[in-house]
Design an enzyme around this catalytic site. Sequence first.
Site, PDB file in Angstrom:
ATOM      1  N   SER A 145       0.695  -1.144  -0.170  1.00 29.59           N
ATOM      2  CA  SER A 145      -0.071   0.358  -0.573  1.00 29.59           C
ATOM      3  C   SER A 145       0.950   0.792   0.389  1.00 29.59           C
ATOM      4  CB  SER A 145      -0.910   0.170   1.734  1.00 29.59           C
ATOM      5  OG  SER A 145      -1.555   1.463   0.975  1.00 29.59           O
ATOM      6  N   TYR A 158      -1.741   0.173  11.023  1.00 25.84           N
ATOM      7  CA  TYR A 158      -2.251  -0.351   9.465  1.00 25.84           C
ATOM      8  C   TYR A 158      -0.447   0.291   8.537  1.00 25.84           C
ATOM      9  CZ  TYR A 158      -3.212  -0.582   4.745  1.00 25.84           C
ATOM     10  OH  TYR A 158      -4.106  -1.517   3.430  1.00 25.84           O
TER      11      TYR A 158
HETATM   12  P1  NAP Z   1     -12.145  -5.361   0.751  1.00 25.29           P
HETATM   13  O1  NAP Z   1     -12.842  -5.959  -0.333  1.00 25.29           O
HETATM   14  O2  NAP Z   1     -12.163  -5.687   2.271  1.00 25.29           O
HETATM   15  O3  NAP Z   1     -11.302  -6.808   0.796  1.00 25.29           O
HETATM   16  C1  NAP Z   1     -10.357  -7.631   1.622  1.00 25.29           C
HETATM   17  C2  NAP Z   1     -10.453  -9.163   1.603  1.00 25.29           C
HETATM   18  O4  NAP Z   1      -9.632  -9.810   1.963  1.00 25.29           O
HETATM   19  C3  NAP Z   1     -11.922  -9.549   1.444  1.00 25.29           C
HETATM   20  O5  NAP Z   1     -12.273 -10.301   0.355  1.00 25.29           O
HETATM   21  C4  NAP Z   1     -11.942 -10.471   2.330  1.00 25.29           C
HETATM   22  O6  NAP Z   1     -12.730 -11.656   2.937  1.00 25.29           O
HETATM   23  C5  NAP Z   1     -10.039 -10.806   2.890  1.00 25.29           C
HETATM   24  N1  NAP Z   1      -9.679 -10.959   4.150  1.00 25.29           N
HETATM   25  C6  NAP Z   1      -9.999 -10.213   4.703  1.00 25.29           C
HETATM   26  N2  NAP Z   1      -9.220 -11.337   6.860  1.00 25.29           N
HETATM   27  C7  NAP Z   1      -9.459 -12.267   6.178  1.00 25.29           C
HETATM   28  C8  NAP Z   1      -8.922 -13.341   6.144  1.00 25.29           C
HETATM   29  N3  NAP Z   1      -8.266 -13.233   8.119  1.00 25.29           N
HETATM   30  N4  NAP Z   1      -8.346 -14.247   6.338  1.00 25.29           N
HETATM   31  C9  NAP Z   1      -9.072 -14.233   4.708  1.00 25.29           C
HETATM   32  N5  NAP Z   1      -9.258 -13.084   3.764  1.00 25.29           N
HETATM   33  C10 NAP Z   1      -9.405 -12.264   4.599  1.00 25.29           C
HETATM   34  O7  NAP Z   1     -10.249  -4.924   0.568  1.00 25.29           O
HETATM   35  P2  NAP Z   1      -9.624  -4.459  -0.932  1.00 25.29           P
HETATM   36  O8  NAP Z   1      -9.732  -2.682  -0.816  1.00 25.29           O
HETATM   37  O9  NAP Z   1      -9.692  -5.190  -1.667  1.00 25.29           O
HETATM   38  O10 NAP Z   1      -8.196  -4.760  -0.109  1.00 25.29           O
HETATM   39  C11 NAP Z   1      -7.364  -5.813  -0.486  1.00 25.29           C
HETATM   40  C12 NAP Z   1      -5.993  -5.869   0.098  1.00 25.29           C
HETATM   41  O11 NAP Z   1      -5.153  -4.154  -0.900  1.00 25.29           O
HETATM   42  C13 NAP Z   1      -5.728  -5.150   1.009  1.00 25.29           C
HETATM   43  O12 NAP Z   1      -3.974  -6.055   2.094  1.00 25.29           O
HETATM   44  C14 NAP Z   1      -5.003  -4.170   1.577  1.00 25.29           C
HETATM   45  O13 NAP Z   1      -4.896  -3.849   2.982  1.00 25.29           O
HETATM   46  C15 NAP Z   1      -4.913  -3.620   0.175  1.00 25.29           C
HETATM   47  N6  NAP Z   1      -5.217  -2.920  -0.385  1.00 25.29           N
HETATM   48  C16 NAP Z   1      -6.475  -2.007  -0.171  1.00 25.29           C
HETATM   49  C17 NAP Z   1      -6.477  -0.206  -0.533  1.00 25.29           C
HETATM   50  C18 NAP Z   1      -7.304   0.715  -0.529  1.00 25.29           C
HETATM   51  O14 NAP Z   1      -7.946   1.322  -0.510  1.00 25.29           O
HETATM   52  N7  NAP Z   1      -8.675  -0.250  -1.048  1.00 25.29           N
HETATM   53  C19 NAP Z   1      -5.101   0.199  -0.767  1.00 25.29           C
HETATM   54  C20 NAP Z   1      -4.003  -0.140  -0.582  1.00 25.29           C
HETATM   55  C21 NAP Z   1      -3.896  -1.560  -0.681  1.00 25.29           C
HETATM   56  P3  NAP Z   1     -13.421 -12.098   4.184  1.00 25.29           P
HETATM   57  O15 NAP Z   1     -14.360 -11.026   4.905  1.00 25.29           O
HETATM   58  O16 NAP Z   1     -13.987 -13.282   3.077  1.00 25.29           O
HETATM   59  O17 NAP Z   1     -12.055 -13.370   4.901  1.00 25.29           O
END
Ligand code: NAP
Length: 258
Positions: A145, A158
Amino acid sequence: MTDKSQRRIAMVTGASGGIGRETALQLADAGYDLIIGSRRPEPLQELDLALQNKGVRVHAATLDVTDKKSAVAFVSGALAAMGRIDVLVNNAGLARGVTRIAEQQDEDEWQEMLDTNVMGLLRITRLVVPHMIEQRYGHVVNLGSTAGHDPYAGGSVYCATKFGVRAITSALRQELLGHPIRVTSVDPGMVETDFSRVRYRGDEDKASAVYAGLVPLSAADVADVIVFAVTRADHVNLDTIVMRPREQGPFGQVHRSL
Ligand code: NAP
């Protein structure tokens, strides 16, 4: 990659929504078979069906990356069903709250972020990489990130987890030099997914305010870059890709004009 016997197999953690789901769909379009896991079974089943409708082989199973038994069962089940793992997208992750350190009443949110984003990613990596070494092929893509580059008030833990992912990616890359395994970190800025809903525990107003006044990245934008990284020639390693919406600068600068 049309011959089914030659198709590559990609594992995506946290595939039930957001970037993980979109990455699985776009990898399928690029000719990959898929292993998908996350905690919630319903969206996983729905994705399983959507992938099968694209004509790819899929292994879907519940996975909690914070739980050692769950992670071990997930990886061994995937290997039994699919035979190999060519690409690992370590995507499962979350943020909880924006509480400043001195105002934090308990440590549960900190622990959850550390357990998921750091321990979970390490755990899946240590279970998968030995198979990549043995099969003499692999690519690990970690979701970092911009929070792993620019810390911000209220984001200490975070940000610490994503600084941690950056350190792990760099160390892993050095550890695997000499093996035919690539290691990439994709580090996005603001991506409109359920991320902020999870962070603010379902508070829609706070979640949508994060993306107000600009065009944020979409999950599809990030998936596109992940697929680009893994589909380069085998000798090409993209080390770190930092991507932001045009209106987001470094160190928290955001231009909101819409
Ligand atoms: P999201 O829509 O909330 O998706 C997160 C995913 O992670 C969900 O499928 C969730 O599924 C899964 N997850 C969470 N805890 C878990 C666990 N203990 N075991 C297995 N799966 C788990 O958010 P996203 O934006 O797509 O995030 C994906 C990645 O991108 C993360 O690593 C996040 O830090 C990173 N990221 C996001 C952003 C942003 O602005 N959105 C920016 C930079 C980086 P379940 O709840 O079904 O387990």
